[in-house]
Design an enzyme around this catalytic site. Structure first.
Site, short mmCIF file in Angstrom:
data_model
loop_
_atom_site.label_atom_id
_atom_site.label_comp_id
_atom_site.label_asym_id
_atom_site.label_seq_id
_atom_site.Cartn_x
_atom_site.Cartn_y
_atom_site.Cartn_z
N MET A 71 0.84 -1.19 0.00
CA MET A 71 0.00 0.00 0.00
C MET A 71 0.88 1.25 0.00
SD MET A 71 -3.55 -0.65 1.95
CE MET A 71 -2.98 -0.38 3.62
N ALA A 79 4.00 3.90 0.92
CA ALA A 79 4.71 4.35 2.14
C ALA A 79 5.84 3.36 2.45
CB ALA A 79 3.75 4.49 3.30
N HIS A 97 9.21 1.27 3.19
CA HIS A 97 10.29 1.38 4.17
C HIS A 97 11.20 0.16 4.02
CE1 HIS A 97 7.95 -1.54 6.42
NE2 HIS A 97 6.92 -0.71 6.47
N HIS A 102 9.69 -3.25 3.39
CA HIS A 102 9.29 -3.54 2.03
C HIS A 102 10.50 -3.88 1.15
CE1 HIS A 102 5.85 -0.88 3.32
NE2 HIS A 102 5.20 -1.92 2.83
N GLN A 142 -3.12 -12.12 8.15
CA GLN A 142 -3.26 -11.84 6.73
C GLN A 142 -2.52 -12.88 5.89
OE1 GLN A 142 -2.82 -7.76 4.77
NE2 GLN A 142 -0.80 -8.64 4.36
#
Length: 291
Positions: free
Chosen positions: A41, A43, A45, A48, A164
């Site tokens: 999504m 943003a 950092h 990721h 998730q």
């Protein structure tokens, strides 16, 4: 005769920004070899980037999606405030991924809410799903769409969002989607705090308070291989009230049901709590071999 040294996998010369589904399909069809998808999504950092690095190790091409999905936000949640930093995201992954797919909401959902969607079932209504009704239905709907659009051989997901990850693994299995889900270990800041885009909401005092999550994870790991000791650690954490805890559970990783004294094997430790109005998660996999 001397041999040339083995060639390393070449990184993409530059990263291409794509915003439409048609262009993505066209670009994907021209990719030879294996493809990995990193669904985000934005943003972005260091957490990721660890997903991107793992994807690059496993595939010839990497597609990163950068889309804030409205379906997984409930009323009063932070959809409008969620950080949208596409320019910074592109700079961070330039040359590391082949494509960044950053569609508009209208491109992804011509009709909103969509007439047809996916449900996460009972697993989506417990834990985070109980606190955020409908959240996981939104997650599995967008993940199913993005996996269809990117058509990867594999997709990488972090272990921090443990529920998730478990639900997405079942999504792929139950719907026979032709993709392998590759879990990646949680990336942590030097303090031990699990990296998250929402950490940006925390002040200095909040970041210190939030370390209650990583301390609890470390204590739970240390308590294994005893199932009873592990459960005691989690109970003591809740009673200490260092943060505004929502839950701290030791779960069977297959059923997502709480373990009992007789459980042996892997245990999914999942934590959730609120610090300075920000909901934070942490998780770990432990192995118990004794009561």
């Amino acid at each position: 005769m001397t041999q040339d040294p083995p060639q390393e996998t070449a990184e993409p010369a530059s990263t291409r920004l794509i915003t439409t589904k048609d262009e993505l399909r066209e670009h994907r069809s021209a990719m030879d070899g294996t493809v990995a998808a990193v669904l985000t999504m934005g943003a972005l950092h260091a957490g990721h980037l660890a997903l991107v690095q793992r994807a690059r190790e496993l595939a010839d091409h990497v597609i990163l999606t950068d889309f804030v999905n409205p379906l997984q936000f409930g009323p009063g949640e932070d959809y409008e405030a969620y950080p949208r930093t596409l320019e910074q995201d592109l700079a961070l992954v330039d040359g590391l991924v082949d494509v960044v797919f950053a569609p508009s909401v209208q491109e992804m959902y011509p009709v909103l809410p969509p007439m047809v969607s996916v449900t996460a079932g009972p697993a989506g209504r417990i834990l985070e799903g109980a606190a955020r009704p409908g959240h996981f239905d939104g997650v599995v709907t967008v993940v199913a769409k993005l996996l269809q659009l990117t058509a990867p051989h594999l997709s990488v997901f972090g272990r921090k969002d443990a529920q998730q990850l478990a639900i997405i693994q079942r999504l792929v299995g139950d719907l026979d989607l032709p993709v392998r889900i590759e879990p990646v270990e949680i990336q942590r800041e030097p303090s031990g705090l699990a990296r998250s885009s929402r950490n940006a909401y925390l002040g200095e005092a909040g970041r210190e308070q939030a370390l209650a999550l990583s301390r609890t994870i470390a204590a739970a790991r240390a308590a294994a291989p005893s199932a009873g000791a592990l459960r005691t650690v989690l109970r003591d954490a809740l009673e200490s009230a260092e943060i505004d805890w929502d839950y701290a559970h030791a779960l069977d990783p297959v059923t997502l049901e709480p373990i009992g004294p007789e459980h042996r094997g892997e245990v999914l430790v999942v934590l959730a709590g609120t610090v300075e109005g920000t909901r934070l998660l942490d998780a770990a996999v432990a192995v118990v071999t004794a009561p």
